[in-house]
Design an enzyme around this catalytic site. Structure first.
Site, PDB file in Angstrom:
ATOM      1  N   HIS A  56       0.857  -1.191   0.000  1.00  0.00           N
ATOM      2  CA  HIS A  56       0.000   0.000   0.000  1.00  0.00           C
ATOM      3  C   HIS A  56       0.894   1.242   0.000  1.00  0.00           C
ATOM      4  O   HIS A  56       2.054   1.187   0.409  1.00  0.00           O
ATOM      5  CB  HIS A  56      -0.900   0.001   1.234  1.00  0.00           C
ATOM      6  CG  HIS A  56      -1.999  -1.016   1.188  1.00  0.00           C
ATOM      7  ND1 HIS A  56      -3.062  -1.023   2.059  1.00  0.00           N
ATOM      8  CD2 HIS A  56      -2.178  -2.082   0.359  1.00  0.00           C
ATOM      9  CE1 HIS A  56      -3.875  -2.034   1.773  1.00  0.00           C
ATOM     10  NE2 HIS A  56      -3.352  -2.692   0.748  1.00  0.00           N
ATOM     11  N   GLU A  58       1.029   3.880   1.828  1.00  0.00           N
ATOM     12  CA  GLU A  58       1.565   4.304   3.128  1.00  0.00           C
ATOM     13  C   GLU A  58       2.724   3.403   3.548  1.00  0.00           C
ATOM     14  O   GLU A  58       3.749   3.879   4.056  1.00  0.00           O
ATOM     15  CB  GLU A  58       0.465   4.266   4.191  1.00  0.00           C
ATOM     16  CG  GLU A  58      -0.720   5.181   3.893  1.00  0.00           C
ATOM     17  CD  GLU A  58      -1.850   4.460   3.144  1.00  0.00           C
ATOM     18  OE1 GLU A  58      -1.558   3.571   2.305  1.00  0.00           O
ATOM     19  OE2 GLU A  58      -3.017   4.792   3.395  1.00  0.00           O
TER      20      GLU A  58
HETATM   21 ZN   LIG Z   1      -3.359   0.277   3.611  1.00  0.00          ZN
END
Ligand SMILES: [Zn+2]
Length: 164
Positions: A56, A58
């Site tokens: 992801h 982040e």
């Molecule tokens: Zn995530």
């Protein structure tokens, strides 16, 4: 990054990264992590591009920042992200000791285009969670099995350990 770059600009950058990433075989998510001393590190979603369900935006930003800075501790950092972080990313930010998270779109916006964020949030709030993915402690029955506390005892007595 200049110290004059504002939260608004970092958040806008995360959205620009997300949009550009869609056109580069990635998911529609971008993030910028800014350290306590103002260094910025980008991350974008590479789940399908790298067959990594944990890639992801982040997490990718946290990995890049930690790798380039040579640390596992981002105390004082702010994480800007184009969409509300999922539970994995929130937990990753906690482990990285991120100080603050700022997001643009929310979990419902993500769900509206088919992402499972809302379902995964519910996992932690739902008594029926085992229907989605059971998590259970298993007692080892073979007396030859290693003691379950062996790793912790080894850790506890290792003088050279690096606490985190
Ligand atoms: Zn995530």
């Amino acid at each position: 990054m200049s110290t004059t770059v504002t939260a608004q600009e970092f958040l806008a950058k995360s959205i620009e990264l997300a949009t550009a990433n869609v056109l580069n075989s990635g998911g529609p998510f971008g993030a910028v992590i800014v350290t306590a001393d103002g260094q910025a590190f980008d991350g974008v979603n590479r789940v399908t591009a790298t067959n990594d369900p944990t890639a992801h935006a982040e997490v990718t930003a946290i990995r890049r920042a930690c790798s380039e800075l040579g640390t596992f501790d981002l105390t004082g950092a702010t994480l800007y992200t184009s969409c509300e972080p999922c539970p994995m990313c929130l937990a990753s930010a906690l482990w990285a000791r991120v100080e603050r998270v700022v997001f643009a779109a929310d979990r419902h916006d993500a769900a509206s285009v088919g992402f499972d964020d809302a379902v995964f949030y519910e996992y932690f709030e739902n008594d029926q969670r085992d229907a989605l993915m059971p998590v259970a402690k298993l007692e080892l029955e073979d007396p030859q099995s290693p003691p379950v506390l062996q790793p912790f005892n080894t850790w506890n007595t290792l003088d050279s350990r690096i606490d985190y």
